[in-house]
Motif scaffolding. Structure first.
Motif, mmCIF file in Angstrom:
data_model
loop_
_atom_site.group_PDB
_atom_site.id
_atom_site.type_symbol
_atom_site.label_atom_id
_atom_site.label_comp_id
_atom_site.label_asym_id
_atom_site.label_seq_id
_atom_site.Cartn_x
_atom_site.Cartn_y
_atom_site.Cartn_z
ATOM 1 N N TYR A 1 8.414 -23.826 -32.767
ATOM 2 C CA TYR A 1 8.712 -22.783 -31.800
ATOM 3 C C TYR A 1 10.107 -22.888 -31.197
ATOM 4 O O TYR A 1 10.466 -22.099 -30.326
ATOM 5 C CB TYR A 1 7.666 -22.797 -30.679
ATOM 6 C CG TYR A 1 7.334 -24.173 -30.161
ATOM 7 C CD1 TYR A 1 8.066 -24.742 -29.130
ATOM 8 C CD2 TYR A 1 6.300 -24.911 -30.734
ATOM 9 C CE1 TYR A 1 7.767 -26.009 -28.665
ATOM 10 C CE2 TYR A 1 5.995 -26.177 -30.275
ATOM 11 C CZ TYR A 1 6.736 -26.723 -29.239
ATOM 12 O OH TYR A 1 6.441 -27.987 -28.789
ATOM 13 N N ARG A 2 10.905 -23.857 -31.631
ATOM 14 C CA ARG A 2 12.261 -24.029 -31.110
ATOM 15 C C ARG A 2 13.258 -24.118 -32.256
ATOM 16 O O ARG A 2 12.921 -24.586 -33.335
ATOM 17 C CB ARG A 2 12.376 -25.320 -30.288
ATOM 18 C CG ARG A 2 11.640 -25.312 -29.004
ATOM 19 C CD ARG A 2 11.955 -26.601 -28.246
ATOM 20 N NE ARG A 2 11.370 -26.586 -26.924
ATOM 21 C CZ ARG A 2 10.652 -27.576 -26.427
ATOM 22 N NH1 ARG A 2 10.426 -28.662 -27.138
ATOM 23 N NH2 ARG A 2 10.166 -27.491 -25.213
ATOM 24 N N LYS A 3 14.489 -23.749 -31.967
ATOM 25 C CA LYS A 3 15.534 -23.862 -32.983
ATOM 26 C C LYS A 3 16.291 -25.179 -32.883
ATOM 27 O O LYS A 3 16.816 -25.665 -33.866
ATOM 28 C CB LYS A 3 16.518 -22.697 -32.856
ATOM 29 C CG LYS A 3 15.898 -21.373 -33.199
ATOM 30 C CD LYS A 3 16.878 -20.242 -33.104
ATOM 31 C CE LYS A 3 16.150 -18.945 -33.439
ATOM 32 N NZ LYS A 3 16.997 -17.780 -33.314
ATOM 33 N N ARG A 4 16.345 -25.747 -31.684
ATOM 34 C CA ARG A 4 17.137 -26.957 -31.461
ATOM 35 C C ARG A 4 16.369 -28.223 -31.823
ATOM 36 O O ARG A 4 15.165 -28.303 -31.638
ATOM 37 C CB ARG A 4 17.568 -27.049 -30.009
ATOM 38 C CG ARG A 4 18.551 -25.979 -29.606
ATOM 39 C CD ARG A 4 18.927 -26.165 -28.170
ATOM 40 N NE ARG A 4 19.920 -25.198 -27.748
ATOM 41 C CZ ARG A 4 20.387 -25.117 -26.532
ATOM 42 N NH1 ARG A 4 19.962 -25.941 -25.590
ATOM 43 N NH2 ARG A 4 21.289 -24.218 -26.221
ATOM 44 N N LEU A 5 17.125 -29.205 -32.286
ATOM 45 C CA LEU A 5 16.552 -30.517 -32.557
ATOM 46 C C LEU A 5 16.319 -31.245 -31.249
ATOM 47 O O LEU A 5 17.033 -31.044 -30.268
ATOM 48 C CB LEU A 5 17.507 -31.343 -33.427
ATOM 49 C CG LEU A 5 17.763 -30.824 -34.835
ATOM 50 C CD1 LEU A 5 18.870 -31.638 -35.492
ATOM 51 C CD2 LEU A 5 16.498 -30.857 -35.666
ATOM 52 N N THR A 6 15.341 -32.097 -31.258
ATOM 53 C CA THR A 6 14.998 -32.896 -30.095
ATOM 54 C C THR A 6 14.470 -34.240 -30.582
ATOM 55 O O THR A 6 14.532 -34.547 -31.772
ATOM 56 C CB THR A 6 13.984 -32.135 -29.207
ATOM 57 O OG1 THR A 6 13.789 -32.844 -28.002
ATOM 58 C CG2 THR A 6 12.675 -31.896 -29.896
ATOM 59 N N LEU A 7 13.924 -35.008 -29.675
ATOM 60 C CA LEU A 7 13.286 -36.273 -30.026
ATOM 61 C C LEU A 7 11.780 -36.096 -29.970
ATOM 62 O O LEU A 7 11.280 -35.195 -29.288
ATOM 63 C CB LEU A 7 13.705 -37.361 -29.035
ATOM 64 C CG LEU A 7 15.185 -37.726 -29.022
ATOM 65 C CD1 LEU A 7 15.483 -38.708 -27.886
ATOM 66 C CD2 LEU A 7 15.627 -38.294 -30.350
ATOM 67 N N PRO A 8 11.032 -36.933 -30.669
ATOM 68 C CA PRO A 8 9.574 -36.873 -30.527
ATOM 69 C C PRO A 8 9.195 -37.064 -29.061
ATOM 70 O O PRO A 8 9.761 -37.924 -28.372
ATOM 71 C CB PRO A 8 9.082 -38.056 -31.371
ATOM 72 C CG PRO A 8 10.205 -38.374 -32.305
ATOM 73 C CD PRO A 8 11.466 -37.992 -31.586
ATOM 74 N N GLY A 9 8.282 -36.264 -28.587
ATOM 75 C CA GLY A 9 7.864 -36.379 -27.198
ATOM 76 C C GLY A 9 7.081 -35.181 -26.745
ATOM 77 O O GLY A 9 6.741 -34.302 -27.533
ATOM 78 N N GLY A 10 6.796 -35.159 -25.460
ATOM 79 C CA GLY A 10 6.027 -34.053 -24.895
ATOM 80 C C GLY A 10 5.630 -34.359 -23.467
ATOM 81 O O GLY A 10 6.186 -35.245 -22.822
#
Length: 162
Positions: free
Chosen positions: A48-57
């Motif tokens: 649901y997002r275009k940007r990269l991130t780190l595993p998490g929540g």
């Protein structure tokens, strides 16, 4: 086909979440886990997002940040770590997506690259990349803040978010 339906559902739910966040401007608290191996960082992209991130929540009610980090890492990329393996880096603040977010960031340095498994529903991409190759337009600003601090002072990146 089922995975595609899940991704559509995630995108729809995410849009509703953005509307909710826009209207209420909530305070949220979550976790990210920076997994390093051989100078490369594990990054993910959600459906649901275009940007990269780190595993998490998010942190579940009554859950400690360290427990949430371990759970999210296992759920998102299939990596199981013991609590003693993770190092608390610090808290980073973000106002992305209309939220006042506090991100509790943990990291781990692994000597061997772990097997990464994604569900191809919520998480659709996971790769170990050289942080120097991350484009500012392709990643969340907090991720850039963390990687800049980590490359400037790898032993003391904990002060970056405080």
């Amino acid at each position: 086909m089922l995975d595609a339906l899940y991704r559509i559902t995630y995108r729809f739910a995410y849009r509703l979440h953005l509307l909710w966040a826009f209207l209420l401007r909530p305070r949220c608290e979550g976790v990210w886990v920076a997994v390093w191996c051989g100078g490369r960082l594990l990054v993910v992209r959600n459906a649901y997002r275009k940007r990269l991130t780190l595993p998490g929540g998010g942190i579940d009610g009554g859950e400690e940040p360290l427990a949430a980090a371990i759970r999210e890492l296992r759920e998102e990329v299939g990596i199981t770590l013991a609590p003693r393996q993770l190092r608390f880096v610090g808290q980073f603040r973000s106002a992305i997506e209309f939220k006042r977010d506090t991100i509790n960031l943990f990291d781990v340095q692994l000597s061997e690259q772990p097997l990464v498994t994604i569900d191809n529903r919520e998480v659709v991409y996971a790769e170990f990349l050289d942080p120097a190759t991350l484009s500012p337009d392709a990643v969340f600003p907090v991720l850039l803040e963390y990687t800049a601090a980590a490359s400037a002072d790898p032993e003391n990146a904990a002060n970056a978010g405080e």
